[in-house]
Design a protein around this motif. Structure first.
Motif, PDB file in Angstrom:
ATOM      1  N   GLU A  46      19.099   2.320  -7.095  1.00 35.53           N
ATOM      2  CA  GLU A  46      17.997   1.638  -6.611  1.00 35.53           C
ATOM      3  C   GLU A  46      16.548   2.751  -6.576  1.00 35.53           C
ATOM      4  OE1 GLU A  46      19.063   1.095  -2.245  1.00 35.53           O
ATOM      5  OE2 GLU A  46      19.189   3.328  -1.756  1.00 35.53           O
ATOM      6  N   TYR A  47      15.505   2.333  -6.313  1.00 36.69           N
ATOM      7  CA  TYR A  47      14.208   3.193  -6.276  1.00 36.69           C
ATOM      8  C   TYR A  47      13.520   2.663  -5.079  1.00 36.69           C
ATOM      9  CZ  TYR A  47      11.710  -0.399  -9.230  1.00 36.69           C
ATOM     10  OH  TYR A  47      10.831  -1.548  -9.315  1.00 36.69           O
ATOM     11  N   VAL A  48      12.448   3.471  -4.964  1.00 36.09           N
ATOM     12  CA  VAL A  48      11.746   3.249  -3.517  1.00 36.09           C
ATOM     13  C   VAL A  48       9.979   2.952  -3.872  1.00 36.09           C
ATOM     14  CG1 VAL A  48      10.971   4.238  -1.472  1.00 36.09           C
ATOM     15  CG2 VAL A  48      13.178   4.616  -2.050  1.00 36.09           C
ATOM     16  N   VAL A  49       9.359   2.111  -3.305  1.00 34.14           N
ATOM     17  CA  VAL A  49       8.121   1.827  -3.499  1.00 34.14           C
ATOM     18  C   VAL A  49       7.299   2.269  -2.052  1.00 34.14           C
ATOM     19  CG1 VAL A  49       6.450   0.269  -4.169  1.00 34.14           C
ATOM     20  CG2 VAL A  49       8.528  -0.082  -5.222  1.00 34.14           C
ATOM     21  N   VAL A  50       6.248   3.015  -2.339  1.00 30.63           N
ATOM     22  CA  VAL A  50       5.556   3.466  -1.123  1.00 30.63           C
ATOM     23  C   VAL A  50       4.168   2.926  -1.288  1.00 30.63           C
ATOM     24  CG1 VAL A  50       4.540   5.320   0.013  1.00 30.63           C
ATOM     25  CG2 VAL A  50       6.899   5.603  -1.023  1.00 30.63           C
ATOM     26  N   LEU A  51       3.619   2.011  -0.219  1.00 26.27           N
ATOM     27  CA  LEU A  51       2.673   1.226  -0.204  1.00 26.27           C
ATOM     28  C   LEU A  51       1.664   2.244   0.647  1.00 26.27           C
ATOM     29  CD1 LEU A  51       3.801  -2.253  -0.111  1.00 26.27           C
ATOM     30  CD2 LEU A  51       3.228  -0.893  -2.201  1.00 26.27           C
ATOM     31  N   PRO A  52       0.702   3.201   0.138  1.00 28.28           N
ATOM     32  CA  PRO A  52       0.165   3.775   1.208  1.00 28.28           C
ATOM     33  C   PRO A  52      -1.031   3.180   2.128  1.00 28.28           C
ATOM     34  CG  PRO A  52      -0.803   4.213  -1.118  1.00 28.28           C
ATOM     35  CD  PRO A  52       0.322   3.212  -1.090  1.00 28.28           C
ATOM     36  N   HIS A  53      -1.620   2.084   1.817  1.00 30.44           N
ATOM     37  CA  HIS A  53      -2.666   1.537   2.532  1.00 30.44           C
ATOM     38  C   HIS A  53      -2.532   0.197   2.898  1.00 30.44           C
ATOM     39  CE1 HIS A  53      -4.738   4.866   0.904  1.00 30.44           C
ATOM     40  NE2 HIS A  53      -4.616   4.790  -0.486  1.00 30.44           N
ATOM     41  N   ASP A  54      -3.102  -0.237   3.877  1.00 25.31           N
ATOM     42  CA  ASP A  54      -3.099  -1.547   4.627  1.00 25.31           C
ATOM     43  C   ASP A  54      -3.577  -2.723   3.722  1.00 25.31           C
ATOM     44  OD1 ASP A  54      -1.438  -0.594   6.739  1.00 25.31           O
ATOM     45  OD2 ASP A  54      -3.274  -0.084   7.774  1.00 25.31           O
ATOM     46  N   ASP A  55      -4.570  -2.428   2.954  1.00 25.64           N
ATOM     47  CA  ASP A  55      -5.410  -3.501   2.202  1.00 25.64           C
ATOM     48  C   ASP A  55      -4.682  -3.917   0.878  1.00 25.64           C
ATOM     49  OD1 ASP A  55      -5.905  -1.299   0.924  1.00 25.64           O
ATOM     50  OD2 ASP A  55      -8.023  -1.252   0.856  1.00 25.64           O
ATOM     51  N   ILE A  56      -3.353  -3.453   0.517  1.00 23.71           N
ATOM     52  CA  ILE A  56      -2.648  -3.753  -0.356  1.00 23.71           C
ATOM     53  C   ILE A  56      -1.873  -5.071  -0.434  1.00 23.71           C
ATOM     54  CG2 ILE A  56      -0.779  -2.067  -0.158  1.00 23.71           C
ATOM     55  CD1 ILE A  56      -0.674  -1.617  -3.034  1.00 23.71           C
ATOM     56  N   THR A  57      -1.475  -5.886  -1.436  1.00 19.10           N
ATOM     57  CA  THR A  57      -0.844  -6.879  -1.311  1.00 19.10           C
ATOM     58  C   THR A  57      -0.058  -6.953  -2.828  1.00 19.10           C
ATOM     59  OG1 THR A  57      -1.890  -8.276   0.337  1.00 19.10           O
ATOM     60  CG2 THR A  57      -0.305  -9.438  -1.288  1.00 19.10           C
ATOM     61  N   ILE A  58       1.406  -6.774  -2.628  1.00 15.41           N
ATOM     62  CA  ILE A  58       2.031  -7.031  -3.997  1.00 15.41           C
ATOM     63  C   ILE A  58       3.212  -8.008  -3.895  1.00 15.41           C
ATOM     64  CG2 ILE A  58       1.609  -4.414  -4.314  1.00 15.41           C
ATOM     65  CD1 ILE A  58       4.441  -3.753  -3.856  1.00 15.41           C
ATOM     66  N   ASP A  59       3.575  -8.367  -5.344  1.00 19.19           N
ATOM     67  CA  ASP A  59       4.732  -9.132  -5.212  1.00 19.19           C
ATOM     68  C   ASP A  59       6.007  -8.333  -5.920  1.00 19.19           C
ATOM     69  OD1 ASP A  59       3.521 -11.548  -4.297  1.00 19.19           O
ATOM     70  OD2 ASP A  59       2.609 -11.956  -6.404  1.00 19.19           O
ATOM     71  N   VAL A  60       7.130  -8.364  -5.341  1.00 17.98           N
ATOM     72  CA  VAL A  60       8.142  -7.639  -5.930  1.00 17.98           C
ATOM     73  C   VAL A  60       9.370  -8.694  -6.014  1.00 17.98           C
ATOM     74  CG1 VAL A  60       9.599  -5.721  -5.455  1.00 17.98           C
ATOM     75  CG2 VAL A  60       7.735  -5.856  -4.384  1.00 17.98           C
TER      76      VAL A  60
ATOM     77  N   VAL B 162       4.426  -8.583  -0.181  1.00 17.24           N
ATOM     78  CA  VAL B 162       4.378  -7.672   0.969  1.00 17.24           C
ATOM     79  C   VAL B 162       2.837  -7.087   0.722  1.00 17.24           C
ATOM     80  CG1 VAL B 162       5.308  -5.123   1.666  1.00 17.24           C
ATOM     81  CG2 VAL B 162       6.641  -6.817   0.236  1.00 17.24           C
ATOM     82  N   THR B 163       2.578  -7.311   2.235  1.00 14.83           N
ATOM     83  CA  THR B 163       1.171  -6.882   2.592  1.00 14.83           C
ATOM     84  C   THR B 163       1.130  -5.651   3.473  1.00 14.83           C
ATOM     85  OG1 THR B 163       0.106  -9.203   2.188  1.00 14.83           O
ATOM     86  CG2 THR B 163      -1.084  -7.696   3.396  1.00 14.83           C
ATOM     87  N   GLY B 164      -0.014  -4.782   3.190  1.00 13.32           N
ATOM     88  CA  GLY B 164       0.144  -3.555   4.155  1.00 13.32           C
ATOM     89  C   GLY B 164       0.943  -2.456   3.665  1.00 13.32           C
ATOM     90  N   SER B 165       0.672  -1.428   4.385  1.00  9.76           N
ATOM     91  CA  SER B 165       1.483  -0.043   4.179  1.00  9.76           C
ATOM     92  C   SER B 165       3.013  -0.235   4.506  1.00  9.76           C
ATOM     93  CB  SER B 165       0.671   1.056   4.656  1.00  9.76           C
ATOM     94  OG  SER B 165       0.644   1.015   6.139  1.00  9.76           O
ATOM     95  N   GLY B 166       3.503   0.419   3.768  1.00 10.16           N
ATOM     96  CA  GLY B 166       5.048   0.687   4.051  1.00 10.16           C
ATOM     97  C   GLY B 166       5.885   1.005   2.907  1.00 10.16           C
ATOM     98  N   VAL B 167       7.267   0.856   3.123  1.00  9.82           N
ATOM     99  CA  VAL B 167       8.016   1.250   2.069  1.00  9.82           C
ATOM    100  C   VAL B 167       9.113  -0.104   1.744  1.00  9.82           C
ATOM    101  CG1 VAL B 167      10.248   2.436   1.720  1.00  9.82           C
ATOM    102  CG2 VAL B 167       8.232   3.589   2.732  1.00  9.82           C
TER     103      VAL B 167
END
Length: 309
Positions: free
Chosen positions: A78-92, A101-106
């Protein structure tokens, strides 16, 4: 060395087991946007790779319509994705699972095929442990680890999640701050990620927190604002190993690899918002022993010898 109101003041640490005359590595800092990227895609996404003893960190400026893919043949862990900023939205997407996923987190991505795409320009970080061998040579500092650093303990992965591997999302917004808890800490079997909170303005220079680690590196990822990493190398009996104090100024985004057992503290300087994320591989035993500090401890248990209190 911690202030009286710093939750880390109550930590229990294990004694060092390394040779006291082993060489101590130097602080290494990497300001990504000041360096040429290690990869550029046809659509223009840029990725920089930096490694520590036990991990690879990939910082990517991902453009819309592009994708970051890993295939099952290469990605067996497994690997880890770090989303550093609240203004980001990604599809995983991982196997048959997909999440937006929207916003900062892991985000913890299971082994096998996976793909990341972004809704707009996005800065994100991926963390791969050292078993992901195909990425090691891509790192701009690969030569620094041609031989293992003797002061850094090698990775011994912690237990895998009892419920099995799957796509797991931990948004900072879902974990409110709590007095007495240090940051927002998440772990996998190979990583611990400690999210600092955005703070305005400089850090009080009379309220720093110099400390050291006996046998693990600290990877400090600055994602907003300017910092100075203050680092002091302890003297050994070998004068040839002595090193002057360092006060390394970095902007954002940047990474500092802080070696053990140097005494170190990071100081936010200048106006504006500052934020720093600390990364450790393997997870820290002392943080894990503090009840309530690791926010996903129920899904990623600590080894049996670590008692939570």
């Amino acid at each position: 060395m911690y202030g009286p109101n710093d939750p880390r003041a109550a930590l229990n640490t294990a004694p060092a087991t390394t040779n006291p005359n082993d060489p101590i590595a130097a602080l290494a800092t990497y300001e990504f946007l000041a360096l040429p990227p290690d990869e550029v895609t046809e659509l223009g996404s840029k990725t920089w790779y930096v490694r520590g003893q036990n991990f690879v960190l990939a910082f990517t400026r991902l453009v819309p319509g592009d994708a970051l893919r890993r295939d099952a043949a290469a990605q067996r862990e497994e690997y880890v994705v770090v989303l550093p900023h609240d203004d980001i939205t990604i599809d995983v997407t991982a196997g048959a699972e997909s999440r937006t996923v929207t916003g900062s987190g892991v985000v913890i991505v299971p082994p096998g095929d996976s793909e990341l795409t972004a809704h707009g320009d996005a800065d994100l970080v991926r963390l791969f442990d050292v078993r992901t061998a195909d990425l090691l040579a891509r790192c701009g500092n690969a030569s620094e680890y041609a031989e293992p650093h003797p002061r850094v303990a090698l990775l011994e992965p912690w237990p895998e999640p009892p419920a099995g591997h799957r796509l797991r999302v931990y948004r900072n917004a879902d974990f409110p701050l709590r007095p007495g808890r240090f940051g927002r800490i998440f772990r996998s079997s190979a990583f611990m990620v400690n999210f600092g909170d955005p703070k305005d303005g400089p850090r009080d220079p009379d309220r720093l927190s110099p400390h050291h680690h006996d046998d693990f590196e600290q990877c400090s990822l600055t994602v907003a604002g300017d910092y100075i990493h203050h680092v002091r190398t302890p003297w050994t009996s070998k004068r040839s190993q002595w090193r002057a104090d360092e006060h390394a100024a970095v902007g954002s985004p940047a990474v500092a690899i802080i070696p053990p057992p140097t005494v170190h503290t990071s100081q936010a300087v200048g106006d504006g918002v500052h934020m720093l994320i600390d990364i450790f591989s393997p997870p820290r035993a002392d943080f894990s022993a503090k009840a309530g500090w690791v926010l996903n401890a129920d899904e990623y248990p600590a080894p049996d010898h670590i008692t939570t209190a």
